[in-house]
Every structure is written in structure tokens, then in C-alpha cells.
Enzyme design. Structure first.
Site, mmCIF file in Angstrom:
data_model
loop_
_atom_site.group_PDB
_atom_site.id
_atom_site.type_symbol
_atom_site.label_atom_id
_atom_site.label_comp_id
_atom_site.label_asym_id
_atom_site.label_seq_id
_atom_site.Cartn_x
_atom_site.Cartn_y
_atom_site.Cartn_z
ATOM 1 N N THR A 186 7.825 33.626 57.535
ATOM 2 C CA THR A 186 9.067 33.002 57.104
ATOM 3 C C THR A 186 8.743 31.568 56.718
ATOM 4 O O THR A 186 7.789 30.990 57.223
ATOM 5 C CB THR A 186 10.093 32.987 58.260
ATOM 6 O OG1 THR A 186 10.233 34.300 58.786
ATOM 7 C CG2 THR A 186 11.454 32.512 57.796
ATOM 8 N N ARG A 215 16.411 47.152 56.976
ATOM 9 C CA ARG A 215 16.244 46.216 58.089
ATOM 10 C C ARG A 215 16.479 44.773 57.639
ATOM 11 O O ARG A 215 16.028 44.332 56.594
ATOM 12 C CB ARG A 215 14.841 46.355 58.674
ATOM 13 C CG ARG A 215 14.536 45.405 59.847
ATOM 14 C CD ARG A 215 13.832 44.149 59.433
ATOM 15 N NE ARG A 215 13.441 43.323 60.579
ATOM 16 C CZ ARG A 215 12.937 42.106 60.482
ATOM 17 N NH1 ARG A 215 12.766 41.561 59.286
ATOM 18 N NH2 ARG A 215 12.613 41.416 61.567
ATOM 19 N N VAL A 216 17.214 44.028 58.460
ATOM 20 C CA VAL A 216 17.437 42.609 58.250
ATOM 21 C C VAL A 216 17.046 41.877 59.525
ATOM 22 O O VAL A 216 17.435 42.279 60.621
ATOM 23 C CB VAL A 216 18.915 42.316 57.901
ATOM 24 C CG1 VAL A 216 19.147 40.798 57.792
ATOM 25 C CG2 VAL A 216 19.303 42.999 56.592
ATOM 26 N N GLY A 217 16.280 40.823 59.394
ATOM 27 C CA GLY A 217 15.846 40.049 60.547
ATOM 28 C C GLY A 217 16.744 38.861 60.821
ATOM 29 O O GLY A 217 17.913 38.822 60.439
ATOM 30 N N ASP A 218 16.185 37.869 61.461
ATOM 31 C CA ASP A 218 16.982 36.719 61.908
ATOM 32 C C ASP A 218 17.244 35.700 60.814
ATOM 33 O O ASP A 218 18.194 34.923 60.907
ATOM 34 C CB ASP A 218 16.283 36.022 63.081
ATOM 35 C CG ASP A 218 14.941 35.430 62.677
ATOM 36 O OD1 ASP A 218 14.105 36.186 62.141
ATOM 37 O OD2 ASP A 218 14.711 34.233 62.888
ATOM 38 N N THR A 265 10.914 31.000 62.877
ATOM 39 C CA THR A 265 10.039 31.995 62.270
ATOM 40 C C THR A 265 9.419 32.840 63.367
ATOM 41 O O THR A 265 9.052 32.327 64.416
ATOM 42 C CB THR A 265 8.918 31.336 61.443
ATOM 43 O OG1 THR A 265 7.998 32.340 61.002
ATOM 44 C CG2 THR A 265 8.152 30.293 62.236
ATOM 45 N N GLY A 266 9.322 34.146 63.128
ATOM 46 C CA GLY A 266 8.710 34.999 64.135
ATOM 47 C C GLY A 266 9.302 36.390 64.157
ATOM 48 O O GLY A 266 9.799 36.892 63.135
ATOM 49 N N ALA A 267 9.259 37.012 65.311
ATOM 50 C CA ALA A 267 9.761 38.375 65.493
ATOM 51 C C ALA A 267 11.281 38.357 65.484
ATOM 52 O O ALA A 267 11.923 38.067 66.496
ATOM 53 C CB ALA A 267 9.237 38.956 66.801
ATOM 54 N N GLY A 268 11.871 38.674 64.344
ATOM 55 C CA GLY A 268 13.291 38.453 64.121
ATOM 56 C C GLY A 268 14.214 39.104 65.117
ATOM 57 O O GLY A 268 15.240 38.523 65.499
#
Length: 339
Positions: free
Chosen positions: A203, A231-234, A254-257
Site C-alpha cells: 500500500t 475482496r476489499v481491504g482496509d 499498510t499491511g494485512a488489511g
């Protein structure tokens, strides 16, 4: 300026304006990057930070600085956003972004964008030109075209190294490899050739403080390699991937959403500053080093407060990052032992 530990990188930096940028956190070990790769990332981060700083030096708003800096990150194939975005399992680039104004608490976000060159500008357009906060998919692209934002063919976002990462991940999962998208070419320039594979996700983001005392935050991403089912992340979720309020701070993550969503990481950091009175560095470290780690998530954040304090924290082996402030030099980091 004092320096915090390696995981939490900064210190109080007080001045009229400040900006912090990140290009993603992940598996970024010193031994993995060739000298020319490291130089390319440091040069890219310097360009981004200086571009945002120029806006702020000239009296521009934090929102303008955030958008200008993230547009450069989206255009750079080194990063998982815009032109360097990862592919879905179907062989598409689906882009997510959000932006927030700390003065008004206005926000805009988009998800699953496929034709807008700079999703951060689309997120801002949603914030300023509609009554909505979050648009997704074909509707977001239609809104973008209707409001005159630059459109591109999907092949514009293609990079060879991201396609190879998709192929490797699909083979690992035993899933079919889709045909290459129309307009896809081979490696197109030196920057793409120097890119490092930091893992399945990445990100970009920027936070800024302007001379008026206002803060803003933004984030943009291509998501995770081989993502499925829409899929949608953070990143486009206000409070998870980004949050900004003049009452506390501006944060970009940024990272594992999925973990950042469950913890509402960006909003939680702001709440710790506003409601518990924690110093900014203490707040980002508590959420990232303690709470996120305990939950099993990985990644990092950058943050800036209205008094000029700036901070970052990450629990991965590296995070591409840069900071610059009024009367303070540019500082760029990649590894944990960088300043």
C-alpha cells in the site's frame, strides 16, 4: 530531534508543516535488495516527499499535499498502487483508495476501480463533488469518467513482475492462470525492472500537516495478489486504513488489511491521542507493536499531529518511508535499523 527505537521511527518534530509518506510494509530485508534497487526506492521516496513538501512550503493545504504525493506513488511501478498494482485471481487490477480532511472530517473512498489513472484523485472527487463517502466498482469508474478524471485502458496498470507474482500464487493455490490482459506488454522501463517483491500485498500512503494547522491522510493500493470474490481491504475503509482529525492526528496504514479493519487501526490511534492523551509515538507503538501483533497481523503506520509531531511504527522486516518537516531535513528509511 530525538530518535525512537527501530520499530518506531520518529520523534517530535515541531514546525509549521510536516509530511510523512510510506510505500508499503512487508518482507524487505537488507540482503534482499541490490544496491541499485535500494537506490531506486530511496530516490522515489525522496521525489514523493519533496513534491508534497513543496505544496506545503508554498502554503498549500494538507489535502493538496497528500493528493500530489500519492499521485506520484500511483504512477511509479515500484509500488503496489496504480501502475504497479497487483493482480486479482481473474487477472485484473482493482484499485482502492481513500482520503480524509482532518479539519472537516470529510472523507472520500473508492474500491475496485479499473480505469482511473489516479484513484486518490477519484477518492477526493467523491469527497468534494458528491454527497457520498464510498463508491465501488463500475459505479466508481462511471463517476470518475463523468467528472473528467483521467481514464486509461486496463493494460496501463500492467507490470510484468506483478503478473509473474500472480502466476506463482495461482500455481501455489492450484488455480487456473487467466490469459494476459489486453494491452499487456513486457517489462517497460528501468524502474519496473528494479522493483522488489515485498510480498503478496502493499500500500502507499501520505499524511500531512499544513501551515494552517490542518492535517490530512490518504492511502492507495492494488490490494493483495490473487484476491478473489471482490475482496476489499482496509485502504478504502475510513478509520481502518486512514483517518484524520485536527483533534488528534492523521494516520495512514499498510499491511494485512483484514487485521487493520478488525482493529480500526487508524481511528484507534487517533482515539488514543485524543481521548487518552498518549503521545503520538506511544499511540502508534501501542496499536502496531502490541495490539496488531497480538492479533496476528503485520504492517505499519505513519502519522502526524497538529502540533507537528510525526511518527511511524511497523512490525515487519521493513517499510518504505520518508519524512520531511519545516526546518527539518528529509529522512528516508527502508529497514528497521534505518533512522
Amino acid at each position: 530531534m530525538t530518535t525512537a527505537d527501530a520499530a518506531g521511527a520518529t520523534s517530535p518534530t515541531l514546525g509549521d508543516w510536516a509530511l510523512v509518506a510510506h510505500g508499503g510494509a512487508g518482507v524487505i530485508d537488507r540482503a534482499d535488495l541490490k544496491p541499485e534497487q535500494e537506490a531506486a526506492y530511496r530516490a522515489a521516496l525522496a521525489r514523493v516527499a519533496q513534491a508534497g513538501a513543496e505544496v506545503l512550503r508554498n502554503g498549500g493545504s494538507a489535502l493538496d499535499a497528500v493528493e500530489a504525493a500519492i499521485r506520484l506513488l500511483e504512477d511509479d511501478p515500484l509500488f503496489n498502487a496504480g501502475r504497479g498494482a497487483v493482480f486479482t485471481a481473474e487477472g485484473r487490477n482493482e484499485l482502492d483508495s481513500s482520503i480524509m480532511d482532518g479539519r472537516t472530517l470529510q472523507a472520500g473512498a473508492v474500491a475496485g476501480v479499473t480505469r482511473t489513472r489516479n484513484p486518490i484523485s477519484l477518492a477526493r472527487a467523491v469527497m468534494e463533488r458528491s454527497e457520498h463517502v464510498f463508491l465501488a466498482g463500475a459505479g466508481a469508474d462511471a463517476f470518475s469518467k463523468a467528472h473528467g478524471l483521467e481514464q486509461v485502458e486496463p493494460g496501463y496498470f500492467f507490470t510484468e513482475r506483478r503478473w509473474r507474482s500472480l502466476e506463482a500464487e495461482l500455481r501455489r493455490q492450484g488455480l487456473p492462470i487467466p490469459p494476459r490482459p489486453p494491452g499487456a506488454g513486457a517489462c517497460r522501463d528501468e524502474a519496473e525492472a528494479l522493483a522488489h517483491d515485498e510480498g503478496k500485498r502493499g500500500t502507499v500512503g501520505v499524511v500531512a500537516l499544513d501551515r494552517h494547522g490542518d492535517v490530512a491522510a490518504g492511502v492507495s493500493t492494488g490490494g493483495t495478489t490473487a484476491k478473489r470474490w471482490g475482496r476489499v481491504g482496509d485502504s478504502p475503509i475510513i478509520g481502518a486504513g486512514a483517518f484524520a482529525t485536527n483533534r488528534a492526528c492523521a494516520v495512514s496504514a499498510t499491511g494485512a488489511g483484514e487485521y487493520f479493519i478488525r482493529l480500526s487501526v487508524a481511528r484507534r490511534i487517533c482515539d488514543l491521542v485524543e481521548l487518552k492523551g498518549l503521545p503520538l509515538q506511544a499511540a502508534v507503538d501501542q496499536v502496531v507493536q502490541a495490539e496488531l501483533t497480538a492479533l496476528g497481523g503485520d504492517g505499519g503506520v505513519i502519522a502526524v499531529a497538529p502540533d507537528g509531531e510525526i511518527a511511524w511504527s511497523f512490525n515487519t522486516s521493513g517499510m518504505y518511508r520518508a519524512r520531511i518537516a519545516d526546518n527539518q531535513p528529509l529522512v528516508i528509511g527502508i529497514y528497521k535499523d534505518d533512522p
